[in-house]
Design a protein around this motif. Structure first.
Motif, mmCIF file in Angstrom:
data_model
loop_
_atom_site.group_PDB
_atom_site.id
_atom_site.type_symbol
_atom_site.label_atom_id
_atom_site.label_comp_id
_atom_site.label_asym_id
_atom_site.label_seq_id
_atom_site.Cartn_x
_atom_site.Cartn_y
_atom_site.Cartn_z
ATOM 1 N N ASN A 104 4.755 -1.240 5.006
ATOM 2 C CA ASN A 104 5.902 -2.078 4.654
ATOM 3 C C ASN A 104 6.458 -2.788 5.881
ATOM 4 O OD1 ASN A 104 5.818 -1.579 1.978
ATOM 5 N ND2 ASN A 104 7.431 -0.035 1.961
ATOM 6 N N LYS B 91 4.212 -5.545 6.623
ATOM 7 C CA LYS B 91 4.245 -6.609 5.602
ATOM 8 C C LYS B 91 5.501 -7.465 5.700
ATOM 9 C CE LYS B 91 3.520 -4.181 1.811
ATOM 10 N NZ LYS B 91 3.263 -3.713 0.461
ATOM 11 N N TYR B 92 6.629 -6.811 5.962
ATOM 12 C CA TYR B 92 7.896 -7.540 5.884
ATOM 13 C C TYR B 92 8.471 -7.906 7.254
ATOM 14 C CZ TYR B 92 7.405 -5.915 1.127
ATOM 15 O OH TYR B 92 6.903 -5.668 -0.124
ATOM 16 N N ASP C 40 11.745 -1.642 11.961
ATOM 17 C CA ASP C 40 11.110 -2.945 12.205
ATOM 18 C C ASP C 40 12.186 -3.992 12.413
ATOM 19 O OD1 ASP C 40 11.858 -4.325 9.685
ATOM 20 O OD2 ASP C 40 10.616 -2.779 8.739
ATOM 21 N N ILE D 197 16.655 -5.727 4.127
ATOM 22 C CA ILE D 197 16.826 -5.500 2.681
ATOM 23 C C ILE D 197 18.315 -5.631 2.359
ATOM 24 C CG2 ILE D 197 16.436 -3.863 0.791
ATOM 25 C CD1 ILE D 197 14.501 -2.386 2.802
ATOM 26 N N ILE E 1 15.129 0.377 -4.113
ATOM 27 C CA ILE E 1 13.745 0.206 -3.642
ATOM 28 C C ILE E 1 12.881 1.441 -3.820
ATOM 29 C CG2 ILE E 1 14.075 -1.720 -2.012
ATOM 30 C CD1 ILE E 1 14.414 0.358 0.182
ATOM 31 N N TYR F 200 10.018 -1.526 -8.344
ATOM 32 C CA TYR F 200 11.134 -2.372 -7.915
ATOM 33 C C TYR F 200 10.746 -3.100 -6.625
ATOM 34 C CZ TYR F 200 15.703 -4.205 -6.930
ATOM 35 O OH TYR F 200 16.730 -5.075 -6.708
ATOM 36 N N ARG F 201 10.918 -4.411 -6.658
ATOM 37 C CA ARG F 201 10.650 -5.219 -5.455
ATOM 38 C C ARG F 201 11.870 -6.079 -5.194
ATOM 39 N NH1 ARG F 201 4.740 -6.430 -7.707
ATOM 40 N NH2 ARG F 201 6.026 -6.784 -9.509
ATOM 41 N N ALA F 202 12.340 -6.022 -3.935
ATOM 42 C CA ALA F 202 13.557 -6.785 -3.614
ATOM 43 C C ALA F 202 13.274 -8.282 -3.763
ATOM 44 C CB ALA F 202 14.022 -6.442 -2.213
ATOM 45 N N SER G 260 6.735 -10.040 -2.263
ATOM 46 C CA SER G 260 6.039 -8.745 -2.302
ATOM 47 C C SER G 260 4.692 -8.886 -2.976
ATOM 48 C CB SER G 260 6.864 -7.714 -3.066
ATOM 49 O OG SER G 260 8.036 -7.475 -2.391
ATOM 50 N N GLY H 133 2.061 -6.205 -2.818
ATOM 51 C CA GLY H 133 2.845 -5.011 -3.170
ATOM 52 C C GLY H 133 3.176 -4.987 -4.647
ATOM 53 N N ALA H 134 3.174 -3.784 -5.212
ATOM 54 C CA ALA H 134 3.525 -3.645 -6.631
ATOM 55 C C ALA H 134 4.834 -2.870 -6.802
ATOM 56 C CB ALA H 134 2.399 -2.932 -7.366
ATOM 57 N N GLY H 135 5.465 -2.541 -5.694
ATOM 58 C CA GLY H 135 6.739 -1.802 -5.789
ATOM 59 C C GLY H 135 6.555 -0.320 -6.085
ATOM 60 N N GLY I 25 4.922 1.872 -3.567
ATOM 61 C CA GLY I 25 4.783 2.631 -2.312
ATOM 62 C C GLY I 25 5.960 3.555 -2.041
ATOM 63 N N LEU I 26 7.184 3.011 -2.084
ATOM 64 C CA LEU I 26 8.348 3.842 -1.729
ATOM 65 C C LEU I 26 8.620 4.919 -2.792
ATOM 66 C CD1 LEU I 26 10.862 1.341 -0.108
ATOM 67 C CD2 LEU I 26 9.477 3.096 0.991
ATOM 68 N N SER J 106 14.797 -3.362 9.311
ATOM 69 C CA SER J 106 15.120 -2.155 8.522
ATOM 70 C C SER J 106 14.701 -0.918 9.295
ATOM 71 C CB SER J 106 14.352 -2.140 7.204
ATOM 72 O OG SER J 106 14.371 -3.402 6.607
HETATM 73 P P1 ADP Z 1 5.768 -2.810 -2.199
HETATM 74 O O1 ADP Z 1 4.387 -2.363 -2.434
HETATM 75 O O2 ADP Z 1 6.195 -3.939 -3.050
HETATM 76 O O3 ADP Z 1 6.071 -2.994 -0.751
HETATM 77 P P2 ADP Z 1 7.489 -0.521 -1.998
HETATM 78 O O4 ADP Z 1 7.859 0.465 -3.006
HETATM 79 O O5 ADP Z 1 6.784 -0.020 -0.797
HETATM 80 O O6 ADP Z 1 6.660 -1.624 -2.746
HETATM 81 O O7 ADP Z 1 8.788 -1.270 -1.546
HETATM 82 C C1 ADP Z 1 9.697 -1.705 -2.511
HETATM 83 C C2 ADP Z 1 10.414 -2.949 -2.047
HETATM 84 O O8 ADP Z 1 11.281 -2.614 -0.944
HETATM 85 C C3 ADP Z 1 9.494 -3.988 -1.523
HETATM 86 O O9 ADP Z 1 9.013 -4.812 -2.551
HETATM 87 C C4 ADP Z 1 10.394 -4.756 -0.550
HETATM 88 O O10 ADP Z 1 11.111 -5.735 -1.249
HETATM 89 C C5 ADP Z 1 11.337 -3.696 -0.053
HETATM 90 N N1 ADP Z 1 10.941 -3.167 1.293
HETATM 91 C C6 ADP Z 1 10.325 -2.011 1.547
HETATM 92 N N2 ADP Z 1 10.165 -1.833 2.890
HETATM 93 C C7 ADP Z 1 10.700 -2.907 3.473
HETATM 94 C C8 ADP Z 1 10.861 -3.315 4.835
HETATM 95 N N3 ADP Z 1 10.427 -2.563 5.862
HETATM 96 N N4 ADP Z 1 11.481 -4.483 5.078
HETATM 97 C C9 ADP Z 1 11.930 -5.245 4.054
HETATM 98 N N5 ADP Z 1 11.817 -4.925 2.740
HETATM 99 C C10 ADP Z 1 11.196 -3.785 2.461
#
Ligand code: ADP
Length: 490
Positions: free
Chosen positions: A367, A370-371, A395, A400, A408, A413-415, A420, A425-427, A429-430, A454
């Motif tokens: 993440n 990616k972000y 990072d 967020i 999240i 859920y994707r912000a 994403s 990303g499919a929301g 991972g977290l 974040s």
């Molecule tokens: P994804 O596979 O979409 O990244 P996650 O469950 O890992 O799914 O994360 C959920 C959402 O949280 C992401 O879609 C993103 O919008 C937000 N997010 C997670 N980690 C970060 C980060 N380090 N910086 C910014 N946004 C993040």
């Protein structure tokens, strides 16, 4: 054999207890009545004895002949009621008075020792029941044995009437008790029938229905409340499953339709080798994304069904984190991001599943990469704070928004949906990270603001100091085994 309903069983028990109580009460009352009636008869007999004593005392002359005494007694008792069943004998066994009604039922005068105090006997005279008292009377230096009785046919008749009434009333009372008991048990159990009817009608299609709310404040209310709570939990789980299925299908549809479109476009006309290669590269990329998505979905499904078991062992968290950091350093730097790491010097013993911890770290680092736009920075820290081992992944990325920070960790859920998805990303991972942390009895939190990057904090409970020794000994043994020269065989 079919068992009787609770209502019928309750009624039968009630009836049995009522019948037993009724029997005890009836017998008790009969005994008390009998005791009282005979008590009255005994009192009458005792007072007759007292009269007799007075009579004998008045016969003062010591040497009065038996014949004279007979005459006196006959005069006193022949016409008296109290003489109807009287017999008097003197100490020599001569009779002084014999009631004519007892001519045929004489009793032999017992010796003075045999008749000390008053003794009562029930016997039949003719066909009539009688109660007699026999007593020795010492008077004027002589003694007499007297026996007198009263008929007890009235007592027997009263007792028998009482018994007859009891026997007549008992079945009526039992019938009344049985109907009352049955009515009461039906009334008490009718909510159970209502609960059963409603529970039977609830199925997958109307899981939102609830049993009627009882306000009786008793066990039945507790039962219906508990069943309603259970239904709410089942509905919740059911909705989660259907939501998960819908979300998962939705997420899978996009990459699959991308693969399909790519293949259709490539096949629409004949192309050069390079174009086909390019199309196949896209197809491969989407297929890889799809399989990692399927992998993540499977992890969540297994976690839900309790089949995804982690094997927690005592390990030094530093080695697991350092290993993952080394793997990721190259990737992070290849994205033109600066990677820094700070890992504690002391050992951090935790009960953890090594692969799960590394997967958790990979999700957070993925993440962060990616972000975070190019030329940004990613930092990984591991330190001990109080009795916790704390992993920080920080990072300098897009950050967020506050309203998204709580959500999240939810599935799918994707912000920022577009971004994403574009980043693959499919929301999920977290959500997986959160599950892993929970399995370790740890916690995960985020600090972030838009545009300022974040920081994710994961805490694991540290094990006792004795565990450090255990790990060091295990390490020494492994080092020794690794460095020792191979032993000759045989
Ligand atoms: P994804 O596979 O979409 O990244 P996650 O469950 O890992 O799914 O994360 C959920 C959402 O949280 C992401 O879609 C993103 O919008 C937000 N997010 C997670 N980690 C970060 C980060 N380090 N910086 C910014 N946004 C993040």
């Amino acid at each position: 054999m079919r068992r009787l309903s609770i209502g019928s069983r309750l009624t039968l028990w009630y009836l049995a207890i009522f019948a037993a109580a009724q029997l005890c009460l009836g017998v008790g009352m009969w005994l008390v009545l009998r005791h009282d009636l005979y008590g009255v008869a005994d009192d009458a007999l005792t007072s007759q004895i007292e009269d007799l004593t007075t009579f004998l005392k008045t016969q003062k002359k010591k040497n009065m002949t038996v014949a004279k005494l007979r005459e006196e007694a006959s005069e006193a008792y022949a016409l008296e009621h109290s003489g109807d069943f009287l017999q008097i004998y003197d100490e020599d066994g001569n009779w002084i008075y014999r009631a004519p009604s007892l001519e045929r039922n004489q009793f032999a005068s017992a010796g003075p020792a045999a008749v000390k105090g008053p003794s009562f006997q029930d016997c039949q005279v003719g066909n009539k029941p009688f109660r007699f008292i026999t007593q020795r009377i010492d008077v004027n230096g002589r003694w007499y044995v007297v026996r007198t009785g009263v008929p007890t046919d009235q007592i027997a008749a009263t007792l028998s009437l009482f018994r007859r009434y009891l026997l007549m009333l008992a079945p009526l009372l039992l019938l009344g008790a049985a109907s009352g008991g049955y009515w009461l048990s039906r009334k008490a159990l009718s909510p159970v029938d209502a609960i059963t009817r409603t529970a039977r009608s609830i199925g997958g299609g109307n899981l939102g229905d609830r049993l009627e709310k009882l306000t009786t404040g008793d066990e039945l209310q507790r039962l219906s409340d508990t069943l309603n709570e259970m239904l709410a939990r089942i509905e919740d789980a059911f909705l989660r499953v259907t939501q998960f299925t819908a979300d998962a299908s939705h997420e899978l549809r996009t990459p699959i339709s991308l693969i399909r479109t790519e293949a259709e476009i490539a096949l629409r006309k004949s192309r050069g080798n390079e174009e086909y290669r390019e199309a196949l590269r896209h197809v491969l990329l989407e297929a890889e994304r799809t399989s990692s998505l399927v992998e993540e979905l499977l992890t969540l499904a297994r976690a839900d069904s309790g089949r995804e078991n982690l094997h927690l062992t005592l390990l030094d968290l530093r080695s697991a984190i350092a290993e993952t950091a080394a793997e990721w350093r190259q990737l992070v730097e290849s994205r033109n991001l600066q990677f820094t790491q700070a890992i504690a010097d002391c050992e951090l013993p935790v009960l953890a599943d090594r692969r799960a911890v590394q997967r958790l770290l990979a999700i957070l680092l993925d993440n962060a990469v990616k972000y975070t736009p190019q030329a940004g920075a990613v930092e990984l820290r591991l330190e001990a704070r109080n009795d916790k081992a704390v992993i920080t992944v920080r990072d300098s990325g897009i950050g967020i928004a506050e309203q998204d920070q709580k959500k999240i960790f939810e599935r799918f859920y994707r912000a920022d949906k577009a971004r994403s998805r574009e980043l693959g990303g499919a929301g999920i991972g977290l959500a997986i990270a959160d599950w892993i942390v929970q399995q370790h009895r740890g916690s995960i939190a985020v600090q972030s603001s838009i545009g300022n990057g974040s920081a994710f904090f994961v805490e694991f409970p540290l094990q006792a100091a004795s565990a450090v020794l255990e790990i060091s000994q295990a390490k020494m043994f492994t080092d020794y085994a690794d460095n020792s020269p191979e032993r000759p065989r045989g």
